[in-house]
Design a protein around this motif. Structure first.
Motif, mmCIF file in Angstrom:
data_model
loop_
_atom_site.group_PDB
_atom_site.id
_atom_site.type_symbol
_atom_site.label_atom_id
_atom_site.label_comp_id
_atom_site.label_asym_id
_atom_site.label_seq_id
_atom_site.Cartn_x
_atom_site.Cartn_y
_atom_site.Cartn_z
ATOM 1 N N ASP A 205 1.499 8.539 7.239
ATOM 2 C CA ASP A 205 0.607 9.317 6.362
ATOM 3 C C ASP A 205 -0.742 9.552 7.041
ATOM 4 O O ASP A 205 -1.326 10.644 6.939
ATOM 5 C CB ASP A 205 0.371 8.583 5.038
ATOM 6 C CG ASP A 205 1.642 8.411 4.223
ATOM 7 O OD1 ASP A 205 2.473 9.334 4.225
ATOM 8 O OD2 ASP A 205 1.793 7.342 3.594
ATOM 9 N N ILE A 206 -1.233 8.514 7.691
ATOM 10 C CA ILE A 206 -2.528 8.615 8.370
ATOM 11 C C ILE A 206 -2.483 9.682 9.448
ATOM 12 O O ILE A 206 -3.387 10.524 9.563
ATOM 13 C CB ILE A 206 -2.922 7.249 8.982
ATOM 14 C CG1 ILE A 206 -3.189 6.223 7.884
ATOM 15 C CG2 ILE A 206 -4.127 7.405 9.914
ATOM 16 C CD1 ILE A 206 -4.269 6.606 6.902
ATOM 17 N N LEU B 54 -7.931 3.550 4.090
ATOM 18 C CA LEU B 54 -6.816 4.095 3.315
ATOM 19 C C LEU B 54 -5.584 3.193 3.377
ATOM 20 O O LEU B 54 -4.842 3.062 2.397
ATOM 21 C CB LEU B 54 -6.451 5.485 3.824
ATOM 22 C CG LEU B 54 -7.378 6.628 3.442
ATOM 23 C CD1 LEU B 54 -6.894 7.920 4.081
ATOM 24 C CD2 LEU B 54 -7.463 6.771 1.928
ATOM 25 N N TRP C 254 0.085 3.900 1.388
ATOM 26 C CA TRP C 254 -0.256 4.614 2.620
ATOM 27 C C TRP C 254 0.401 3.949 3.828
ATOM 28 O O TRP C 254 0.325 2.732 3.992
ATOM 29 C CB TRP C 254 -1.769 4.637 2.828
ATOM 30 C CG TRP C 254 -2.489 5.478 1.828
ATOM 31 C CD1 TRP C 254 -2.898 5.111 0.578
ATOM 32 C CD2 TRP C 254 -2.874 6.837 1.977
ATOM 33 N NE1 TRP C 254 -3.518 6.142 -0.067
ATOM 34 C CE2 TRP C 254 -3.522 7.228 0.770
ATOM 35 C CE3 TRP C 254 -2.747 7.777 2.998
ATOM 36 C CZ2 TRP C 254 -4.037 8.508 0.584
ATOM 37 C CZ3 TRP C 254 -3.268 9.054 2.813
ATOM 38 C CH2 TRP C 254 -3.899 9.408 1.622
ATOM 39 N N SER D 34 0.838 -1.193 0.000
ATOM 40 C CA SER D 34 0.000 0.000 0.000
ATOM 41 C C SER D 34 0.880 1.252 0.000
ATOM 42 O O SER D 34 1.910 1.296 0.687
ATOM 43 C CB SER D 34 -0.902 0.016 1.236
ATOM 44 O OG SER D 34 -1.537 1.280 1.373
ATOM 45 N N ILE E 38 -7.521 13.569 1.083
ATOM 46 C CA ILE E 38 -7.467 12.214 0.515
ATOM 47 C C ILE E 38 -7.617 12.280 -1.000
ATOM 48 O O ILE E 38 -6.873 11.639 -1.743
ATOM 49 C CB ILE E 38 -8.560 11.339 1.155
ATOM 50 C CG1 ILE E 38 -8.249 11.101 2.640
ATOM 51 C CG2 ILE E 38 -8.689 10.009 0.414
ATOM 52 C CD1 ILE E 38 -9.418 10.561 3.429
#
Length: 234
Positions: free
Chosen positions: A114-115, A147, A110, A108, A178
């Motif tokens: 990043d979150i 995500l 992400w 991924s 996003i």
């Protein structure tokens, strides 16, 4: 350009009830598209049919040109179509960080870093249990987990329902971030102010059929159509 998501002539049933009656819509790359309609119009069912939670009787679901119609939900999720359901579905007994870590998918784009950049409130609460979070924080966590799977398209079902205005503003900002990060979004939402702020295009669903499609500018300038199909004064 191939749409990120295309639903073509989708029909779906609950038992003998014909809920979806030929739904056709698409979400382009880089777009936020809303699916609007009165309660019972079939909005949530459309999202569930797209991800295989309701098996379409007829029609086609294409993800970046790839036919995923009729596949198992886990296969559709693995292909890159993610649904954040209305009930959020987080693990109440796990901490925020544990909820995130079990959602991380190999390959991924992400990461948890990043979150936390998009959802700083989750970083502040990372040691709290899911059941200790407010409704808005639980919604953020649910979106964040989706995500981490690296979706090609993200579908959100009523993400700001019942939330305080200050939290709604925060989530609106996060949805924009996003999209700006390259994730197209199909949004089901009753809050027309939120929809007008976010969406590039709008579809209106009535009795399982798309009855109206408009750009953001067309939608804002046509209060009569909004009132006719949604039963509210714009």
């Amino acid at each position: 350009m191939t749409p990120a998501l295309r639903l073509q002539n989708l029909h779906g049933y609950y038992g003998k009830s014909h809920i979806l009656q030929g739904v056709t819509l698409e979400v382009g790359q880089g777009e936020i598209v809303t699916l609007l309609g009165r309660n019972g119009a079939g909005k949530s069912t459309t999202l569930k049919a797209a991800v295989g939670l309701v098996t379409p009787e007829r029609g086609v679901v294409e993800l970046e040109g790839r036919d995923v119609t009729g596949r198992a939900p886990y296969q559709i999720a693995a292909a890159g179509l993610s649904l954040v359901p209305e009930d959020r579905g987080i693990f109440q007994l796990l901490t925020v960080e544990e909820n995130l870590r079990i959602a991380v998918r190999k390959g991924s784009p992400w990461s948890i870093r990043d979150i936390y950049r998009i959802f700083p409130r989750l970083e502040e609460r990372r040691s709290n249990g899911g059941g200790q979070l407010s409704g808005g924080e639980q919604q953020m966590l649910s979106i964040a987990r989706a995500l981490l799977n690296g979706p090609k398209v993200l579908m959100l079902d009523e993400p700001v329902e019942g939330l305080a205005p200050i939290i709604v503003e925060e989530i609106v900002t996060q949805i924009r971030l996003i999209r700006d990060a390259g994730v197209p979004i199909l949004l089901v939402e009753q809050n027309l102010a939120v929809c007008s702020q976010l969406a590039d295009r709008h579809y209106i669903l009535e009795l399982g059929q798309i009855v109206h499609e408009a750009s953001a500018a067309q939608f804002r300038s046509d209060p009569e159509t909004i009132d006719r199909y949604l039963g509210v004064k714009a």
